[in-house]
Design a protein around this motif. Structure first.
Motif, PDB file in Angstrom:
ATOM      1  N   LEU A  24       0.823  -1.203   0.000  1.00 50.87           N
ATOM      2  CA  LEU A  24       0.000   0.000   0.000  1.00 50.87           C
ATOM      3  C   LEU A  24       0.861   1.259   0.000  1.00 50.87           C
ATOM      4  CD1 LEU A  24      -2.846  -1.022   2.483  1.00 50.87           C
ATOM      5  CD2 LEU A  24      -2.954  -0.908  -0.015  1.00 50.87           C
ATOM      6  N   VAL A  25       1.968   1.212   0.738  1.00 49.65           N
ATOM      7  CA  VAL A  25       2.878   2.363   0.753  1.00 49.65           C
ATOM      8  C   VAL A  25       3.500   2.558  -0.626  1.00 49.65           C
ATOM      9  CG1 VAL A  25       5.046   3.249   1.684  1.00 49.65           C
ATOM     10  CG2 VAL A  25       3.343   2.253   3.218  1.00 49.65           C
ATOM     11  N   VAL A  26       3.946   1.468  -1.244  1.00 54.48           N
ATOM     12  CA  VAL A  26       4.529   1.569  -2.583  1.00 54.48           C
ATOM     13  C   VAL A  26       3.490   2.095  -3.571  1.00 54.48           C
ATOM     14  CG1 VAL A  26       5.371   0.193  -4.533  1.00 54.48           C
ATOM     15  CG2 VAL A  26       6.353  -0.126  -2.261  1.00 54.48           C
ATOM     16  N   THR A  27       2.259   1.644  -3.456  1.00 57.38           N
ATOM     17  CA  THR A  27       1.204   2.128  -4.335  1.00 57.38           C
ATOM     18  C   THR A  27       0.990   3.628  -4.151  1.00 57.38           C
ATOM     19  OG1 THR A  27       0.064  -0.004  -4.379  1.00 57.38           O
ATOM     20  CG2 THR A  27      -1.249   1.946  -4.872  1.00 57.38           C
ATOM     21  N   ALA A  28       0.961   4.078  -2.895  1.00 59.03           N
ATOM     22  CA  ALA A  28       0.776   5.508  -2.632  1.00 59.03           C
ATOM     23  C   ALA A  28       1.935   6.322  -3.191  1.00 59.03           C
ATOM     24  CB  ALA A  28       0.631   5.740  -1.124  1.00 59.03           C
ATOM     25  N   LEU A  29       3.155   5.843  -2.981  1.00 63.63           N
ATOM     26  CA  LEU A  29       4.329   6.570  -3.494  1.00 63.63           C
ATOM     27  C   LEU A  29       4.336   6.574  -5.016  1.00 63.63           C
ATOM     28  CD1 LEU A  29       7.043   5.224  -1.021  1.00 63.63           C
ATOM     29  CD2 LEU A  29       5.911   7.454  -0.979  1.00 63.63           C
ATOM     30  N   GLY A  30       3.976   5.451  -5.617  1.00 62.81           N
ATOM     31  CA  GLY A  30       3.884   5.405  -7.072  1.00 62.81           C
ATOM     32  C   GLY A  30       2.828   6.354  -7.604  1.00 62.81           C
ATOM     33  N   SER A  31       1.746   6.520  -6.849  1.00 62.32           N
ATOM     34  CA  SER A  31       0.695   7.454  -7.259  1.00 62.32           C
ATOM     35  C   SER A  31       1.205   8.894  -7.229  1.00 62.32           C
ATOM     36  CB  SER A  31      -0.522   7.312  -6.342  1.00 62.32           C
ATOM     37  OG  SER A  31      -1.039   5.993  -6.393  1.00 62.32           O
ATOM     38  N   VAL A  32       2.014   9.202  -6.242  1.00 61.11           N
ATOM     39  CA  VAL A  32       2.611  10.546  -6.194  1.00 61.11           C
ATOM     40  C   VAL A  32       3.528  10.755  -7.400  1.00 61.11           C
ATOM     41  CG1 VAL A  32       4.118  12.095  -4.901  1.00 61.11           C
ATOM     42  CG2 VAL A  32       2.420  10.714  -3.693  1.00 61.11           C
ATOM     43  N   LEU A  33       4.354   9.766  -7.706  1.00 58.16           N
ATOM     44  CA  LEU A  33       5.214   9.883  -8.886  1.00 58.16           C
ATOM     45  C   LEU A  33       4.387  10.046 -10.160  1.00 58.16           C
ATOM     46  CD1 LEU A  33       8.047   7.245  -8.237  1.00 58.16           C
ATOM     47  CD2 LEU A  33       8.246   9.741  -8.223  1.00 58.16           C
ATOM     48  N   ALA A  62      -5.695   1.175  -9.040  1.00 58.06           N
ATOM     49  CA  ALA A  62      -6.575   2.155  -8.408  1.00 58.06           C
ATOM     50  C   ALA A  62      -5.788   3.373  -7.951  1.00 58.06           C
ATOM     51  CB  ALA A  62      -7.306   1.524  -7.220  1.00 58.06           C
ATOM     52  N   GLY A  63      -4.590   3.131  -7.400  1.00 63.19           N
ATOM     53  CA  GLY A  63      -3.753   4.252  -6.993  1.00 63.19           C
ATOM     54  C   GLY A  63      -3.336   5.109  -8.166  1.00 63.19           C
ATOM     55  N   MET A  64      -2.945   4.473  -9.279  1.00 61.27           N
ATOM     56  CA  MET A  64      -2.557   5.232 -10.457  1.00 61.27           C
ATOM     57  C   MET A  64      -3.748   6.007 -11.031  1.00 61.27           C
ATOM     58  SD  MET A  64       0.627   4.537 -10.555  1.00 61.27           S
ATOM     59  CE  MET A  64       0.538   4.228  -8.768  1.00 61.27           C
ATOM     60  N   SER A  65      -4.917   5.371 -11.028  1.00 57.07           N
ATOM     61  CA  SER A  65      -6.117   6.037 -11.544  1.00 57.07           C
ATOM     62  C   SER A  65      -6.470   7.250 -10.686  1.00 57.07           C
ATOM     63  CB  SER A  65      -7.285   5.057 -11.580  1.00 57.07           C
ATOM     64  OG  SER A  65      -7.017   3.983 -12.456  1.00 57.07           O
ATOM     65  N   ALA A  66      -6.300   7.127  -9.369  1.00 59.34           N
ATOM     66  CA  ALA A  66      -6.576   8.256  -8.485  1.00 59.34           C
ATOM     67  C   ALA A  66      -5.649   9.415  -8.785  1.00 59.34           C
ATOM     68  CB  ALA A  66      -6.439   7.818  -7.026  1.00 59.34           C
ATOM     69  N   ALA A  67      -4.375   9.115  -9.042  1.00 60.53           N
ATOM     70  CA  ALA A  67      -3.419  10.174  -9.371  1.00 60.53           C
ATOM     71  C   ALA A  67      -3.792  10.861 -10.679  1.00 60.53           C
ATOM     72  CB  ALA A  67      -2.005   9.586  -9.463  1.00 60.53           C
ATOM     73  N   LEU A  68      -4.212  10.075 -11.654  1.00 65.88           N
ATOM     74  CA  LEU A  68      -4.611  10.659 -12.939  1.00 65.88           C
ATOM     75  C   LEU A  68      -5.868  11.514 -12.786  1.00 65.88           C
ATOM     76  CD1 LEU A  68      -4.003   7.616 -15.326  1.00 65.88           C
ATOM     77  CD2 LEU A  68      -2.524   9.609 -14.953  1.00 65.88           C
ATOM     78  N   MET A  69      -6.718  11.160 -11.825  1.00 64.83           N
ATOM     79  CA  MET A  69      -7.963  11.911 -11.625  1.00 64.83           C
ATOM     80  C   MET A  69      -7.705  13.240 -10.928  1.00 64.83           C
ATOM     81  SD  MET A  69     -11.428  10.787  -9.589  1.00 64.83           S
ATOM     82  CE  MET A  69     -10.619  10.888  -7.982  1.00 64.83           C
ATOM     83  N   ILE A  70      -6.905  13.223  -9.850  1.00 65.21           N
ATOM     84  CA  ILE A  70      -6.713  14.450  -9.074  1.00 65.21           C
ATOM     85  C   ILE A  70      -5.517  15.265  -9.546  1.00 65.21           C
ATOM     86  CG2 ILE A  70      -7.713  13.327  -7.050  1.00 65.21           C
ATOM     87  CD1 ILE A  70      -4.898  13.209  -5.849  1.00 65.21           C
ATOM     88  N   GLY A  71      -4.641  14.646 -10.356  1.00 67.94           N
ATOM     89  CA  GLY A  71      -3.426  15.328 -10.786  1.00 67.94           C
ATOM     90  C   GLY A  71      -3.655  16.666 -11.456  1.00 67.94           C
ATOM     91  N   PRO A  72      -4.574  16.755 -12.442  1.00 68.18           N
ATOM     92  CA  PRO A  72      -4.773  18.054 -13.103  1.00 68.18           C
ATOM     93  C   PRO A  72      -5.168  19.165 -12.141  1.00 68.18           C
ATOM     94  CG  PRO A  72      -5.721  16.288 -14.416  1.00 68.18           C
ATOM     95  CD  PRO A  72      -5.301  15.662 -13.108  1.00 68.18           C
ATOM     96  N   ALA A  73      -6.034  18.853 -11.176  1.00 67.28           N
ATOM     97  CA  ALA A  73      -6.455  19.872 -10.211  1.00 67.28           C
ATOM     98  C   ALA A  73      -5.277  20.287  -9.326  1.00 67.28           C
ATOM     99  CB  ALA A  73      -7.601  19.348  -9.359  1.00 67.28           C
TER     100      ALA A  73
END
Length: 436
Positions: free
Chosen positions: A246-255, A382-393
């Protein structure tokens, strides 16, 4: 999920190495996946190039309404990834993937018939859920049809094919944009829908080792409860109880915020905060695409072990931070120099991108081991999709308008995420989730 036997997908070393064969992957399974990917992404590039104009001009949606619908669809995509991955563990990745891809195609075709805003929002949510769910299942399928030591390199090759396909599709879509007619836009969208249906057929014909309509003995054995796992597709999701993963997923989402940086932040920065010519926006996409095509496969070398993959993520974060600083320096410089500075920053971003993708792909498989790959890829996606969703904002509000300080803050966030991968992997190693 199970790993394909080495004899099934092992690279062939006796293929000719001259001419066009240099561009073809030596593994026949990867070549089949590449053909599927090319067909799918040409259709996607075609649809992406005309979609917004079709929705706003011919369906009559305002920018605000379209934005709300796409945000709702993005949220549905995030929520769909986890159950789609679990479904793959329970019923097999291939049948679930075929169903989701076919549903995406039918939903895409439905855009040509939709009448009314509520129906459009519902259809957009359905298409996004099926599309993002299929992305998670597709990544799980790679774990079944490719040997463990070939998965990341195979995904890198397919990502190169993805970029090529999107470029080709966008080029064809430019014709529809030039014609600028309802019939042209409808044709482009229906062609994308047809590509999804053809891809579903091709996935159905793809050989998955051990699959004959029921789970293989190896698959059953691999899905038995192990240290952070559970029986395939039943019970609690093992990935949601795996702290290091879960931590790796969160960090990957930030990247993954780098994608919003490139697709939203850089264009807004060029137009609003620099004197660089507007054509520089197109130049940034060309630079990124060319470098990803050239270096993505090479970037996977040396990421076979979790510690090495974590180091690749660390280097990625630092390079992405440097790219943010370089892009931020374009403000207040003469037009020509501003364009050069931005392009140099995007070149750095592309290097950080290929390293980060290689590292996070490797970790998403390594930390799952040979357990429930559907569950793990579902959570990771799911983590990557969340990043793509909130990233533009995030990028448009927290970076643009704050000058170099905003870019420096984004760079620090990316660098911190990349460097934190090392401790996360060491935590996983202490728990015995990955080999030492």
């Amino acid at each position: 999920m199970t790993t394909a036997p080495a004899a099934t997908a092992a690279p062939s070393s006796d293929l000719p190495a001259s001419g066009a064969s240099r561009l073809l992957h030596p593994d026949p399974t990867v070549r089949r996946l590449a053909r599927i990917t090319l067909l799918n992404t040409v259709g996607s590039g075609l649809s992406l190039s005309v979609g917004v104009l079709f929705f706003t001009r011919f369906l009559g949606l305002s920018a605000g309404r379209l934005g709300f619908a796409l945000t709702a669809a993005g949220l549905c995509g995030v929520l769909a990834s986890v159950p789609a991955g679990r479904a793959a563990d329970r019923w097999g990745s291939r049948p679930v993937l075929v169903a989701l891809v076919a549903l995406t195609g039918l939903g895409t075709a439905g855009y040509t018939l939709v009448d009314g805003y509520p129906a459009f929002v519902a259809l957009a949510c359905l298409v996004a859920a099926a599309d993002r769910g299929s992305a998670a299942v597709r990544n799980a399928l790679y774990a079944e049809v490719l040997p463990a030591d070939k998965r990341v390199a195979g995904r890198a090759y397919l990502r190169v094919v993805t970029n090529v396909g999107l470029c080709l599709g966008t080029g064809v879509g430019a014709i529809a944009l030039q014609v600028d007619s309802r019939a042209g836009y409808l044709t482009a969208i229906l062609a994308d829908a047809a590509s999804y249906l053809a891809v579903a057929v091709l996935f159905q014909r793809l050989r998955v080792p051990g699959w004959s309509g029921v789970a293989s003995a190896e698959a059953v054995e691999a899905s038995k409860p192990v240290e952070n796992g559970s029986a395939g597709g039943r019970g609690r999701n093992p990935a949601l109880r795996d702290g290091p993963f879960l931590v790796v997923t969160a960090l990957g989402s930030v990247l993954a915020l780098q994608f919003a940086m490139l697709e939203v932040g850089v264009p807004l920065w060029i137009v609003q905060q620099t004197d660089a010519p507007r054509i520089t926006v197109a130049g940034t996409l060309i630079v990124n695409t060319v470098l990803v095509i050239a270096f993505q496969v090479r970037a996977t070398r040396g990421t076979e072990h979790p510690a090495a993959a974590a180091r690749a993520c660390g280097r990625s974060g630092l390079i992405l931070a440097a790219s943010c600083l370089v892009i931020g320096l374009a403000h207040g410089t003469p037009a020509a120099l501003a364009a050069v500075v931005v392009l140099a920053g995007v070149a750095l971003q592309a290097v950080g991108e290929v390293l980060g993708q290689a590292g996070t792909w490797a970790l998403s498989y390594d930390l799952a081991g040979e357990r429930s790959h559907g569950a793990y890829q579902g959570v990771f996606n799911a983590g990557m999709s969340a990043a793509l969703m909130i990233g533009p904002a995030v990028v448009s509000t927290a970076v643009i308008g704050h000058g170099l300080v905003g870019w420096a803050a984004l760079g620090a966030l990316l660098a911190g995420a990349g460097l934190a991968m090392g401790p996360a992997v060491r935590w996983a190693r202490r728990r015995g989730a990955v080999p030492a």
